[in-house]
Design a protein around this motif. Sequence first.
Motif, PDB file in Angstrom:
ATOM      1  N   LYS A  62       0.842  -1.213   0.183  1.00 33.88           N
ATOM      2  CA  LYS A  62       0.018  -0.090  -0.055  1.00 33.88           C
ATOM      3  C   LYS A  62       0.851   1.246   0.034  1.00 33.88           C
ATOM      4  CE  LYS A  62      -4.276  -1.659   1.975  1.00 33.88           C
ATOM      5  NZ  LYS A  62      -5.282  -1.574   3.194  1.00 33.88           N
ATOM      6  N   THR A  73      -2.047   2.674  -2.928  1.00 32.88           N
ATOM      7  CA  THR A  73      -3.318   1.939  -3.352  1.00 32.88           C
ATOM      8  C   THR A  73      -4.146   1.620  -2.046  1.00 32.88           C
ATOM      9  OG1 THR A  73      -4.381   0.215  -4.223  1.00 32.88           O
ATOM     10  CG2 THR A  73      -2.393  -0.434  -3.317  1.00 32.88           C
ATOM     11  N   THR A  74      -5.336   1.532  -2.106  1.00 27.15           N
ATOM     12  CA  THR A  74      -6.203   0.966  -0.851  1.00 27.15           C
ATOM     13  C   THR A  74      -6.614  -0.356  -1.101  1.00 27.15           C
ATOM     14  OG1 THR A  74      -8.142   2.015  -1.959  1.00 27.15           O
ATOM     15  CG2 THR A  74      -7.221   3.317  -0.324  1.00 27.15           C
ATOM     16  N   GLU A  75      -6.293  -0.961  -2.466  1.00 23.58           N
ATOM     17  CA  GLU A  75      -6.441  -2.526  -2.297  1.00 23.58           C
ATOM     18  C   GLU A  75      -5.537  -3.203  -1.346  1.00 23.58           C
ATOM     19  OE1 GLU A  75      -8.675  -3.514  -4.171  1.00 23.58           O
ATOM     20  OE2 GLU A  75      -8.798  -2.728  -6.168  1.00 23.58           O
ATOM     21  N   GLN A 108       2.894  -4.562 -10.880  1.00 25.58           N
ATOM     22  CA  GLN A 108       2.590  -3.258 -10.670  1.00 25.58           C
ATOM     23  C   GLN A 108       4.042  -2.620 -10.883  1.00 25.58           C
ATOM     24  OE1 GLN A 108      -0.546  -2.452  -9.255  1.00 25.58           O
ATOM     25  NE2 GLN A 108      -0.944  -4.749  -9.179  1.00 25.58           N
TER      26      GLN A 108
END
Length: 250
Positions: free
Chosen positions: A190, A195-197, A207
């Motif tokens: 994160k 990201t909040t995933e 990524q």
Amino acid sequence: MNDIQREFLELVADVRTHVEFQKALGVTAIELSSEEAGEAPVSPHSNEPLSAKEVSPGAEGPQSPALDAVRQELGDCTRCKLHQGRKTLVFGEGNPDAALVFIGEGPGFEEDQQGRPFVGAAGELLTKIIEKGMKLRRQDVYICNIVKCRPAGNRNPEPDEIETCVPFLRKQLQAIKPKVIIALGNVAAKALLKTTEGISKIRGTWQTYDNIPLMPTYHPAYLLRNPRDKALVWEDIKQVMAELEKIQKG
Ligand code: SF4
């Protein structure tokens, strides 16, 4: 093919991957989860020190001039409140020109004591993944964390602490210039990917961080509590090995 047949084939594939990973780690007996074995769950920062034999000699290795400059700039850092509880600032260690960098969350008790990243129980598993799984030496890769000082009580680092410390990690990465990064666990993924995933959603998917391919996967401490998910990590690691091989072949 009906649903039951499909599920059965998926199960067989899962078991095969799990066994393959266990074999790569040198495990010859079936591994039970802590619950199955009747053990108390292992804390994410449960840190049994590695024996001298388990720690690759020379893993601390010399830093490069570029890394030295980052270390000097950090100095006896008091930029965030984590400095208050630390014994040692854990900068990172390994090959200053490593093609592969592992990034964890932050130092635990043993790391804080020794001033080295990943030297507790989770570190022992990471070392096995590197040496027995990937057939690399621990000192060939570089290992560091999102924050360099131990959060009190092994809590997760807070956003302001991450924000203050990550610029130094970025400079470390600019000095090392790795070909691939592996982000270990939720906090690292994160923080790097903004990201909040959750990690269970993004693990195993490529990524990028500063144009460097980044593979998010589970933290070894998580694997100590959930050994069945080693199969998933092995899948992610195999993707990284394939990518490194591809890069090496040019
Ligand atoms: S965690 Fe990072 S920013 Fe905070 S005191 Fe330690 S080195 Fe400095």
